[in-house]
Design a protein around this motif. Structure first.
Motif, mmCIF file in Angstrom:
data_model
loop_
_atom_site.group_PDB
_atom_site.id
_atom_site.type_symbol
_atom_site.label_atom_id
_atom_site.label_comp_id
_atom_site.label_asym_id
_atom_site.label_seq_id
_atom_site.Cartn_x
_atom_site.Cartn_y
_atom_site.Cartn_z
ATOM 1 N N UNK A 81 0.816 -1.205 0.000
ATOM 2 C CA UNK A 81 0.000 0.000 0.000
ATOM 3 C C UNK A 81 0.851 1.256 0.000
ATOM 4 N N UNK A 82 1.935 1.239 0.772
ATOM 5 C CA UNK A 82 2.850 2.370 0.782
ATOM 6 C C UNK A 82 3.538 2.560 -0.558
ATOM 7 N N UNK A 83 3.890 1.435 -1.199
ATOM 8 C CA UNK A 83 4.490 1.506 -2.534
ATOM 9 C C UNK A 83 3.537 2.139 -3.537
ATOM 10 N N UNK A 84 2.254 1.761 -3.464
ATOM 11 C CA UNK A 84 1.255 2.319 -4.382
ATOM 12 C C UNK A 84 1.129 3.822 -4.188
ATOM 13 N N UNK A 85 1.083 4.244 -2.912
ATOM 14 C CA UNK A 85 0.947 5.677 -2.649
ATOM 15 C C UNK A 85 2.175 6.446 -3.138
ATOM 16 N N UNK A 86 3.373 5.956 -2.816
ATOM 17 C CA UNK A 86 4.605 6.647 -3.211
ATOM 18 C C UNK A 86 4.735 6.721 -4.726
ATOM 19 N N UNK A 87 4.322 5.647 -5.412
ATOM 20 C CA UNK A 87 4.387 5.634 -6.873
ATOM 21 C C UNK A 87 3.431 6.659 -7.468
ATOM 22 N N UNK A 105 -5.509 17.881 -10.037
ATOM 23 C CA UNK A 105 -6.142 17.574 -8.760
ATOM 24 C C UNK A 105 -7.563 17.059 -8.958
ATOM 25 N N UNK A 106 -8.288 17.689 -9.879
ATOM 26 C CA UNK A 106 -9.651 17.249 -10.164
ATOM 27 C C UNK A 106 -9.677 15.788 -10.586
ATOM 28 N N UNK A 107 -8.780 15.402 -11.486
ATOM 29 C CA UNK A 107 -8.780 14.036 -12.019
ATOM 30 C C UNK A 107 -8.318 13.039 -10.965
ATOM 31 N N UNK A 108 -7.162 13.304 -10.334
ATOM 32 C CA UNK A 108 -6.649 12.284 -9.411
ATOM 33 C C UNK A 108 -7.498 12.211 -8.133
ATOM 34 N N UNK A 109 -8.060 13.332 -7.684
ATOM 35 C CA UNK A 109 -8.915 13.280 -6.495
ATOM 36 C C UNK A 109 -10.187 12.484 -6.779
ATOM 37 N N UNK A 110 -10.754 12.670 -7.967
ATOM 38 C CA UNK A 110 -11.969 11.945 -8.316
ATOM 39 C C UNK A 110 -11.716 10.449 -8.428
ATOM 40 N N UNK A 111 -10.630 10.066 -9.088
ATOM 41 C CA UNK A 111 -10.326 8.647 -9.228
ATOM 42 C C UNK A 111 -9.879 8.045 -7.898
ATOM 43 N N UNK A 112 -9.222 8.842 -7.065
ATOM 44 C CA UNK A 112 -8.856 8.390 -5.725
ATOM 45 C C UNK A 112 -10.111 8.044 -4.935
ATOM 46 N N UNK A 113 -11.052 8.960 -4.916
ATOM 47 C CA UNK A 113 -12.294 8.759 -4.176
ATOM 48 C C UNK A 113 -13.058 7.543 -4.703
ATOM 49 N N UNK A 114 -13.248 7.500 -6.017
ATOM 50 C CA UNK A 114 -14.052 6.430 -6.605
ATOM 51 C C UNK A 114 -13.394 5.061 -6.418
ATOM 52 N N UNK A 205 -5.915 6.223 -9.149
ATOM 53 C CA UNK A 205 -6.164 4.800 -8.906
ATOM 54 C C UNK A 205 -5.175 4.251 -7.882
ATOM 55 N N UNK A 206 -3.911 4.666 -7.987
ATOM 56 C CA UNK A 206 -2.898 4.205 -7.028
ATOM 57 C C UNK A 206 -3.189 4.730 -5.625
ATOM 58 N N UNK A 207 -3.536 6.015 -5.523
ATOM 59 C CA UNK A 207 -3.895 6.574 -4.223
ATOM 60 C C UNK A 207 -5.083 5.815 -3.627
ATOM 61 N N UNK A 208 -6.113 5.607 -4.452
ATOM 62 C CA UNK A 208 -7.321 4.961 -3.974
ATOM 63 C C UNK A 208 -7.146 3.505 -3.607
ATOM 64 N N UNK A 209 -6.098 2.881 -4.137
ATOM 65 C CA UNK A 209 -5.843 1.456 -3.859
ATOM 66 C C UNK A 209 -4.895 1.250 -2.683
ATOM 67 N N UNK A 210 -4.367 2.327 -2.131
ATOM 68 C CA UNK A 210 -3.288 2.184 -1.147
ATOM 69 C C UNK A 210 -3.736 1.512 0.147
ATOM 70 N N UNK A 246 6.118 3.288 2.076
ATOM 71 C CA UNK A 246 6.224 4.631 1.491
ATOM 72 C C UNK A 246 7.678 5.103 1.483
ATOM 73 N N UNK A 247 8.344 4.985 2.630
ATOM 74 C CA UNK A 247 9.712 5.501 2.730
ATOM 75 C C UNK A 247 10.687 4.684 1.888
ATOM 76 N N UNK A 248 10.538 3.353 1.896
ATOM 77 C CA UNK A 248 11.423 2.516 1.100
ATOM 78 C C UNK A 248 11.262 2.809 -0.387
#
Length: 352
Positions: A81-87, A105-114, A205-210, A246-248
Motif C-alpha cells: 500500500x505504501x508503494x502504491x501511494x509513493x508511486x 487535482x480534479x482528475x486524481x482526487x476523483x479517481x482516488x475517491x471512486x 487509482x494508485x492513491x485509492x488502492x493504497x 512509502x519511505x522505502x
C-alpha cells in the motif's frame, strides 16, 4: 433486564465508535488540507528531494506509532500500500507541469475517491464488500463528494485559488533561466494534455488502492486457514508497515533519480524543515484516516476524507494568504462547501 442492559451497552458502543470515527475524519480533513502550507513559500524544484524528506518524516511518525502500539506484527503485504501511494505521488510534478494542479487535482482526487470507495463497497481486489445500513445515502454521498472536487477545481477568471496555486512549487512560473527543465517541457501541447491526464488517472487509482493491502489482511485475518488468520483488526497496527513501504519506495525512486541526474540531484536545503513538517502533518492525518477506517469503514471514510481537504486548502487561501478574491470565487467556495457538507452528511447518515 439483561437484554435491555445489553441493548443499551450496544447502542453506547456504537455511538462511541461513530464519535471516534467522525472526529478522526475531521482531523484528517483539516491536516490533509493544511499539510502543504509549510512549504508554500519555499522552492522545491522538481519535487524529488522534497518527496524524500516528506516520506522520511512520515516514516518517523510511523515509528513512534509503532512503539506506542507495542510493535504489533509486521505484515510485509501492508508495505505494498505504501508503494502504491509513493508511486502515485511521484507523478504529481509531471502532472502539474503538463496540465496544471487544478485539472490534475480534479482528475486524481476523483479517481482516488471512486477507487477507494468502490473497492470497499463492492469488494474489489479480493477484499470483502462493506455493507452500510442505508446504501442509497452512501451512493449519494459518494456522488456529491466527487461533485465537490469538480466545484473546488473549476476554473475562474478571477484570482487563482490556493488549490491551483503551485503549492508544491515546481518553479513552473519562471519562463526564463529555468534550472528544472525536464522531459515534459519538450512535449507538444496535445502531448502534454494526454500524458498529464493519463498520469492523473493512474495517480488517482494508485492513491485509492493504497488501503487495499491492509483491508485484505484484516478481512483474511477473520477467516480460518489463511496466511493472515488471526491478524489484528485494529488499523493502526498496520501503519508502520504501510509507511515503511512509502519511505522505502521513495528512497528507491530518489536513488534512481540521483543516478539519472549523474549524482547531481537538485537539492533545496531551505525546503528540509518545511518538508519535514509537511510530512508530519500528512502522517498524522493518515493515521487518523486509519482510525476512521476502523470505526466507520472505508466505504464511509473515503468520501468524507477525500472531499474535504480541497476546501480547507482553499480557506487558507482566503483567510491567510489572501489569494482568493472576488465575488465569483467566494460564491464558488460557498457552493463547494455546501456540496461537501451535503455529501459528508449523506455518507455519515448512511452509517447510522
Amino acid at each position: 433486564m439483561d437484554s435491555w442492559q445489553g441493548n443499551t451497552s450496544s447502542v453506547s458502543s456504537n455511538v462511541t465508535d461513530l464519535t471516534i470515527g467522525f472526529s478522526s475524519s475531521a482531523i484528517a480533513v483539516i491536516l490533509f488540507g493544511t499539510n502543504f502550507v509549510p512549504v508554500k513559500k519555499f522552492d522545491t524544484g522538481d519535487g524529488m528531494f522534497f518527496q524524500w524528506i516528506l516520506c522520511a518524516a512520515i516514516w518517523i511518525v510511523s515509528l513512534i506509532v509503532n512503539l506506542i502500539q507495542n510493535s504489533p506484527r509486521f505484515w510485509p503485504l501492508a508495505m505494498v500500500g505504501g508503494f502504491l501511494w509513493a508511486t502515485g505521488n511521484i507523478t504529481v510534478v509531471p502532472i502539474v507541469k503538463t496540465i496544471g494542479l487544478g485539472l490534475g487535482l480534479l482528475i486524481w482526487a476523483s479517481f482516488n475517491l471512486l477507487t477507494g470507495w468502490a473497492s470497499s463497497r463492492f469488494g474489489w481486489f479480493g477484499i470483502d464488500p462493506e455493507e452500510v445500513p442505508k446504501p442509497v445515502l452512501n451512493y449519494i454521498g459518494a456522488g456529491l463528494s466527487v461533485l465537490s472536487d469538480v466545484q473546488s477545481s473549476s476554473p475562474s477568471s478571477e484570482r487563482t485559488p490556493l488549490l491551483r496555486e503551485n503549492s508544491i512549487n515546481t518553479s513552473e512560473h519562471r519562463d526564463e533561466n529555468r534550472s528544472d527543465v525536464s522531459w515534459v517541457d519538450n512535449l507538444s501541447p496535445f502531448g502534454k494534455r494526454i500524458i498529464g491526464c493519463s498520469l492523473a488517472v493512474v495517480a488517482g487509482i494508485l492513491y485509492g488502492s493504497s488501503f487495499v493491502p491492509v483491508l485484505y489482511i484484516k478481512d483474511h485475518g477473520r477467516k480460518n486457514g489463511t496466511t493472515y488468520t488471526g491478524a489484528s483488526q485494529f488499523d493502526l497496527d498496520y501503519v508502520f508497515a504501510h509507511f515503511s513501504g512509502i519511505f522505502l519506495s521513495s528512497t528507491i525512486y530518489f536513488l534512481i533519480y540521483c543516478a539519472v541526474m549523474k549524482n547531481r540531484p537538485k537539492v533545496f536545503p531551505e525546503a528540509i524543515i518545511p518538508g519535514f513538517v509537511s510530512g508530519v502533518l500528512w502522517a498524522i492525518a493518515s493515521c487518523c484516516w486509519f482510525i476512521a477506517n476502523r470505526y466507520l469503514s472505508a466505504v464511509v471514510s473515503f468520501p468524507i476524507i477525500t472531499a474535504g481537504p480541497g476546501f480547507i486548502a482553499a480557506m487558507w487561501g482566503v483567510l491567510v494568504f489572501k489569494e482568493i478574491k472576488g465575488l465569483k470565487n467566494y460564491l464558488l467556495l460557498l457552493t463547494a462547501f455546501c456540496v461537501i457538507l451535503a455529501g459528508s452528511l449523506s455518507t455519515a447518515f448512511s452509517k447510522v
